[in-house]
Scaffold this motif. Structure first.
Motif, short mmCIF file in Angstrom:
data_model
loop_
_atom_site.label_atom_id
_atom_site.label_comp_id
_atom_site.label_asym_id
_atom_site.label_seq_id
_atom_site.Cartn_x
_atom_site.Cartn_y
_atom_site.Cartn_z
N ARG A 115 3.48 43.28 66.85
CA ARG A 115 2.81 42.18 67.63
C ARG A 115 1.44 42.34 67.27
O ARG A 115 0.74 43.18 67.13
N VAL A 116 0.72 41.24 67.31
CA VAL A 116 -0.51 40.87 66.85
C VAL A 116 -1.39 40.00 68.01
O VAL A 116 -0.80 38.65 68.02
N VAL A 117 -2.33 40.66 68.62
CA VAL A 117 -3.21 39.83 69.60
C VAL A 117 -4.70 39.86 68.95
O VAL A 117 -4.99 40.88 68.80
N VAL A 118 -4.99 38.70 68.85
CA VAL A 118 -6.26 38.49 68.39
C VAL A 118 -7.38 37.92 69.15
O VAL A 118 -7.06 36.83 69.64
N HIS A 119 -8.60 38.31 68.98
CA HIS A 119 -9.83 37.79 69.74
C HIS A 119 -10.29 36.49 68.81
O HIS A 119 -10.95 36.79 67.78
N ALA A 120 -9.48 35.16 68.80
CA ALA A 120 -9.90 34.17 68.01
C ALA A 120 -11.06 33.30 68.43
O ALA A 120 -10.70 32.23 69.00
N PHE A 121 -12.23 33.88 68.49
CA PHE A 121 -13.27 33.27 68.93
C PHE A 121 -13.81 32.05 68.16
O PHE A 121 -13.46 31.96 66.94
N ARG A 122 -14.69 31.46 68.85
CA ARG A 122 -15.35 30.09 68.22
C ARG A 122 -16.96 30.53 68.19
O ARG A 122 -17.58 30.95 69.23
N ASP A 123 -17.35 30.11 67.15
CA ASP A 123 -18.80 30.20 66.94
C ASP A 123 -19.37 28.98 66.93
O ASP A 123 -19.49 28.33 65.73
N SER A 124 -19.87 28.31 67.84
CA SER A 124 -20.11 26.85 68.06
C SER A 124 -21.41 26.58 67.09
O SER A 124 -21.38 25.46 66.40
N GLY A 125 -22.36 27.65 67.07
CA GLY A 125 -23.45 27.45 66.57
C GLY A 125 -23.24 27.03 64.96
O GLY A 125 -24.13 26.32 64.14
N ARG A 126 -22.34 27.81 64.40
CA ARG A 126 -22.02 27.64 62.99
C ARG A 126 -20.72 26.78 62.72
O ARG A 126 -20.15 27.07 61.66
N ASP A 127 -20.37 25.94 63.63
CA ASP A 127 -18.85 25.50 63.75
C ASP A 127 -17.81 26.42 62.92
O ASP A 127 -17.24 25.65 62.05
N PHE A 128 -17.83 27.36 63.40
CA PHE A 128 -16.58 28.06 62.96
C PHE A 128 -15.52 28.56 64.27
O PHE A 128 -16.06 28.91 65.26
N ASP A 129 -14.40 28.39 63.79
CA ASP A 129 -13.22 28.76 64.86
C ASP A 129 -12.10 29.36 64.26
O ASP A 129 -11.35 28.92 63.52
N TRP A 130 -11.89 30.70 64.77
CA TRP A 130 -10.75 31.68 64.36
C TRP A 130 -9.53 30.88 64.87
O TRP A 130 -8.54 30.89 64.04
N LYS A 131 -9.22 30.23 66.11
CA LYS A 131 -8.16 29.76 66.31
C LYS A 131 -7.68 28.78 65.30
O LYS A 131 -6.52 28.45 65.02
N LYS A 132 -8.60 27.83 65.15
CA LYS A 132 -8.20 26.74 64.06
C LYS A 132 -7.85 27.42 62.69
O LYS A 132 -6.62 26.82 62.23
N ILE A 133 -8.24 28.19 62.25
CA ILE A 133 -8.03 28.91 60.94
C ILE A 133 -6.59 29.54 61.00
O ILE A 133 -5.86 29.27 60.33
N LEU A 134 -6.37 30.44 62.31
CA LEU A 134 -4.99 30.93 62.06
C LEU A 134 -4.15 29.89 62.35
O LEU A 134 -3.10 30.04 62.10
N ARG A 135 -4.28 28.93 62.96
CA ARG A 135 -3.23 27.79 63.06
C ARG A 135 -2.88 27.40 62.05
O ARG A 135 -1.71 26.63 61.90
N ARG A 136 -3.81 27.47 60.92
CA ARG A 136 -3.20 26.87 59.56
C ARG A 136 -2.38 27.72 58.93
O ARG A 136 -1.77 27.18 57.96
#
Ligand SMILES: C[S@@+](CC[C@H](N)C(=O)[O-])C[C@H]1O[C@@H](n2cnc3c(N)ncnc32)[C@H](O)[C@@H]1O
Length: 196
Positions: A160-181
């Motif tokens: 099982r894989v549980v990840v803190h898929a945080f967003r760095d709004s200052g740099r427009d970076f989003d782990w959740k968006k990337i993982l969804r790809r």
């Protein structure tokens, strides 16, 4: 009063959110690994959530920067200077519960409190550490590619894989968006997701 050293870690995460996520992630009775452990926030949260045992590891040695709360739990072990890909192969575990490096920045998420408590700015903080050349903090696409490969490996191993898929709004970076790809992603709590 001297503020606790753990607050100097450049990419530390919220203990409150990690505790809530660990509770909701169903870690009870499981052996949990966090191969990007840092100050041990998720290690502590997993232990509190009833994990049978928790292994934390990191490419750096953060032993002097650990969260003081870790002294309240016993069922964990920490290993330093271990690359994450090596950790997932070396340490037996059922669940990966982790907070991957932020590809976009290494200069601290709470500069105001750093200035207040330590009298230092985010950029001064960055210059205080000399990181291992394999450290993935702030390495842009190298970080992303590595973390996606690591998660894929874990899923192939049936973990099982549980990840803190945080967003760095200052740099427009989003782990959740990337993982969804790359994967199916189910929200567990706030920025914490289960990857399937
Ligand atoms: C987002 S931080 C984790 C912070 C931690 N959750 C906390 O609250 O302290 C990511 C961690 O990954 C570690 N790291 C970076 N590259 C790594 C690698 N190749 N293998 C293992 N750990 C790595 C960094 O040293 C850093 O401590």
């Amino acid at each position: 009063m001297v503020a606790a050293l753990y607050r100097l870690h450049p990419q530390q995460t919220s203990l409150r959110d990690a505790l809530r996520a660990a509770e909701l992630a169903g870690l009870d009775g499981q052996v949990v690994l966090d191969p990007f452990a840092g100050t041990g926030t998720l290690v502590y949260a997993a232990a509190r959530a009833g994990a049978r045992f928790v292994v934390g590891s990191d490419i750096e040695d953060w032993s002097e920067y650990l969260r003081p709360q870790l002294s309240e739990v016993q069922n964990f072990a920490l290993y330093w200077r271990v690359d994450a890909m090596h950790a997932v192969k070396r340490f037996e575990h059922d669940v990966l519960f982790t907070d991957p490096p932020n590809p976009a920045r290494v200069d601290g998420s709470a500069p105001i409190s750093l200035v207040r408590d330590f009298g230092i700015s985010g950029s001064q903080l960055k210059s205080m550490f000399s990181f291992n050349e394999r450290n993935l903090m702030g390495r842009e696409w190298v970080t992303v590619t590595y973390v996606v490969r690591l998660i894929r490996y874990e899923l192939e191993q049936g973990r099982r894989v549980v990840v803190h898929a945080f967003r760095d709004s200052g740099r427009d970076f989003d782990w959740k968006k990337i993982l969804r790809r790359h994967f199916h992603v189910r929200t567990i709590y706030d920025d914490y997701v289960e990857v399937v």
